[in-house]
Design a protein around this motif. Sequence first.
Motif, PDB file in Angstrom:
ATOM      1  N   UNK A 123      -1.290 108.073  99.661  1.00  0.00           N
ATOM      2  CA  UNK A 123      -1.097 109.442  99.162  1.00  0.00           C
ATOM      3  C   UNK A 123       0.350 109.722  98.786  1.00  0.00           C
ATOM      4  N   UNK A 124       0.500 110.769  98.005  1.00  0.00           N
ATOM      5  CA  UNK A 124       1.759 111.000  97.286  1.00  0.00           C
ATOM      6  C   UNK A 124       3.011 111.140  98.146  1.00  0.00           C
ATOM      7  N   UNK A 125       2.830 111.575  99.418  1.00  0.00           N
ATOM      8  CA  UNK A 125       4.046 111.830 100.219  1.00  0.00           C
ATOM      9  C   UNK A 125       4.324 110.717 101.222  1.00  0.00           C
ATOM     10  N   UNK A 126       3.543 109.652 101.165  1.00  0.00           N
ATOM     11  CA  UNK A 126       3.672 108.614 102.185  1.00  0.00           C
ATOM     12  C   UNK A 126       5.045 107.943 102.190  1.00  0.00           C
ATOM     13  N   UNK A 127       5.399 107.467 103.402  1.00  0.00           N
ATOM     14  CA  UNK A 127       6.704 106.804 103.551  1.00  0.00           C
ATOM     15  C   UNK A 127       6.620 105.322 103.200  1.00  0.00           C
ATOM     16  N   UNK A 128       5.393 104.796 103.098  1.00  0.00           N
ATOM     17  CA  UNK A 128       5.279 103.382 102.739  1.00  0.00           C
ATOM     18  C   UNK A 128       4.650 103.270 101.348  1.00  0.00           C
ATOM     19  N   UNK A 129       4.484 102.039 100.916  1.00  0.00           N
ATOM     20  CA  UNK A 129       3.842 101.824  99.611  1.00  0.00           C
ATOM     21  C   UNK A 129       3.053 100.520  99.732  1.00  0.00           C
ATOM     22  N   UNK A 130       2.050 100.554 100.598  1.00  0.00           N
ATOM     23  CA  UNK A 130       1.339  99.350 100.973  1.00  0.00           C
ATOM     24  C   UNK A 130       0.017  99.242 100.199  1.00  0.00           C
ATOM     25  N   UNK A 131      -0.935 100.118 100.533  1.00  0.00           N
ATOM     26  CA  UNK A 131      -2.227 100.233  99.851  1.00  0.00           C
ATOM     27  C   UNK A 131      -3.209  99.111 100.130  1.00  0.00           C
ATOM     28  N   UNK A 182       5.836 105.767  98.666  1.00  0.00           N
ATOM     29  CA  UNK A 182       4.883 106.422  97.762  1.00  0.00           C
ATOM     30  C   UNK A 182       5.493 107.726  97.235  1.00  0.00           C
ATOM     31  N   UNK A 183       6.248 108.376  98.105  1.00  0.00           N
ATOM     32  CA  UNK A 183       6.874 109.652  97.719  1.00  0.00           C
ATOM     33  C   UNK A 183       7.820 109.431  96.524  1.00  0.00           C
ATOM     34  N   UNK A 184       8.622 108.377  96.597  1.00  0.00           N
ATOM     35  CA  UNK A 184       9.564 108.079  95.515  1.00  0.00           C
ATOM     36  C   UNK A 184       8.793 107.766  94.220  1.00  0.00           C
ATOM     37  N   UNK A 185       7.720 106.975  94.362  1.00  0.00           N
ATOM     38  CA  UNK A 185       6.921 106.628  93.182  1.00  0.00           C
ATOM     39  C   UNK A 185       6.336 107.905  92.537  1.00  0.00           C
ATOM     40  N   UNK A 186       5.847 108.805  93.381  1.00  0.00           N
ATOM     41  CA  UNK A 186       5.274 110.057  92.870  1.00  0.00           C
ATOM     42  C   UNK A 186       6.325 110.831  92.058  1.00  0.00           C
ATOM     43  N   UNK A 187       7.534 110.905  92.607  1.00  0.00           N
ATOM     44  CA  UNK A 187       8.596 111.663  91.916  1.00  0.00           C
ATOM     45  C   UNK A 187       8.920 111.039  90.558  1.00  0.00           C
ATOM     46  N   UNK A 188       8.939 109.713  90.527  1.00  0.00           N
ATOM     47  CA  UNK A 188       9.270 109.024  89.268  1.00  0.00           C
ATOM     48  C   UNK A 188       8.202 109.319  88.209  1.00  0.00           C
ATOM     49  N   UNK A 201      -2.348 115.946  89.984  1.00  0.00           N
ATOM     50  CA  UNK A 201      -1.000 115.378  90.007  1.00  0.00           C
ATOM     51  C   UNK A 201      -0.903 114.239  88.985  1.00  0.00           C
ATOM     52  N   UNK A 202       0.141 114.209  88.142  1.00  0.00           N
ATOM     53  CA  UNK A 202       0.252 113.143  87.120  1.00  0.00           C
ATOM     54  C   UNK A 202       0.311 111.736  87.717  1.00  0.00           C
ATOM     55  N   UNK A 203       0.621 111.639  89.010  1.00  0.00           N
ATOM     56  CA  UNK A 203       0.708 110.301  89.624  1.00  0.00           C
ATOM     57  C   UNK A 203      -0.660 109.779  90.076  1.00  0.00           C
ATOM     58  N   UNK A 204      -1.700 110.611  89.995  1.00  0.00           N
ATOM     59  CA  UNK A 204      -3.017 110.226  90.503  1.00  0.00           C
ATOM     60  C   UNK A 204      -3.496 108.902  89.916  1.00  0.00           C
ATOM     61  N   UNK A 205      -3.387 108.774  88.606  1.00  0.00           N
ATOM     62  CA  UNK A 205      -3.937 107.578  87.958  1.00  0.00           C
ATOM     63  C   UNK A 205      -3.100 106.331  88.257  1.00  0.00           C
ATOM     64  N   UNK A 206      -1.789 106.528  88.416  1.00  0.00           N
ATOM     65  CA  UNK A 206      -0.936 105.382  88.769  1.00  0.00           C
ATOM     66  C   UNK A 206      -1.320 104.888  90.164  1.00  0.00           C
ATOM     67  N   UNK A 207      -1.520 105.817  91.090  1.00  0.00           N
ATOM     68  CA  UNK A 207      -1.914 105.442  92.449  1.00  0.00           C
ATOM     69  C   UNK A 207      -3.275 104.735  92.437  1.00  0.00           C
ATOM     70  N   UNK A 208      -4.211 105.301  91.667  1.00  0.00           N
ATOM     71  CA  UNK A 208      -5.546 104.684  91.579  1.00  0.00           C
ATOM     72  C   UNK A 208      -5.431 103.249  91.070  1.00  0.00           C
ATOM     73  N   UNK A 209      -4.614 103.068  90.028  1.00  0.00           N
ATOM     74  CA  UNK A 209      -4.531 101.738  89.420  1.00  0.00           C
ATOM     75  C   UNK A 209      -3.940 100.722  90.393  1.00  0.00           C
TER      76      UNK A 209
END
Length: 311
Positions: A123-131, A182-188, A201-209
């Motif tokens: 999710x958009x505010x997470x501190x990690x970027x694992x998935x 994830x938070x940084x990615x969302x901001x970008x 949120x415009x980051x939804x599709x990037x996260x999904x992908x």
Amino acid sequence: MVASIDSLSYHKPALLEEVLTILEPRSNNNFVDATLGDGGHALAILNSTLPNGRLLGLDADDQGVLRASERLKKYRGRVCLKNYNFNKLEQAVSESQISPISGILFDLGISSWQLDSADKGFSFKDKSLDMRFHSQQVTTALQLVNNLEYKELSSLIYKYGEDPNANRISRAIIKARPILTAKHLTEIVQMAVPRRGRKINPATKTFQSLRIAVNNEMENLEYTLSSLMSFLTKGTKIVVIAYHSLEDRIVKNFMKTESTDCLCPTTVLVCQCNHTKRIELINKKIIKPSEEEIEGNPRVRSARLRACVVL
Ligand SMILES: C[S@@+](CC[C@H](N)C(=O)[O-])C[C@H]1O[C@@H](n2cnc3c(N)ncnc32)[C@H](O)[C@@H]1O
């Protein structure tokens, strides 16, 4: 060890009534839940299959299986839970010796707790970027975001996110590297593609992908559906709930192909393919959640259910 979980924080099973209406679980019937999650569907099925109906439950997420086994512990003896990706379904069925199988449920996507867990990176505010579903999978979203070349990243976001802004987003990501959360990615992504009044949120599709790519979701779904016919027997029902158009397309194509006799092009007058249908569709039209269900659980709004029975 899993801390005791307040029942309010369990994932709410999507389209529960509709799933039960189709599967019709009865006393002593056996079922497979290929995406156990928090075991909400499994619990309802087990309650309807007393006293001896068995359930095989799989989940690719190691923590997820622990949560579900805690929740389903009073059914010990009737449940067999495995931390397997459903691409090992045939093996799991054979190991569990559950037979005959009245129905299989695939409730795709992720559970609420995975989405809400700050260290998963979903999710958009997470501190990690694992998935990753499972902590032993090799590739993380962090690696993809920081290492893919522009073209690879852009085509990943376009293919699995169906995002027309994929090029612009990829350029912004590459410029901002390293990206650690994830938070940084969302901001970008939000800077690259301003929201301009959109609800989503415009980051939804990037996260999904990224999630789809990290977990090989499309390949696993396609492979598993196509393998079902080799080990399921007459009368087994297959129910699939999809949450975005890419996975729903795979389910639709599988059910269309397997419920059709001849697959030759219409220009061929005498069948050359000798294909015979192996399933019957249960619902001709996809089943969607009611307004009432969406109101009580907005995360379910994109759910699409398709079902069939093996002939
Ligand atoms: C929407 S949740 C299921 C919720 C569940 N029906 C319930 O009532 O709590 C989807 C679950 O499927 C799991 N999952 C997704 N893809 C999977 C796969 N290929 N193999 C096994 N589990 C998978 C996820 O880890 C997640 O726990």
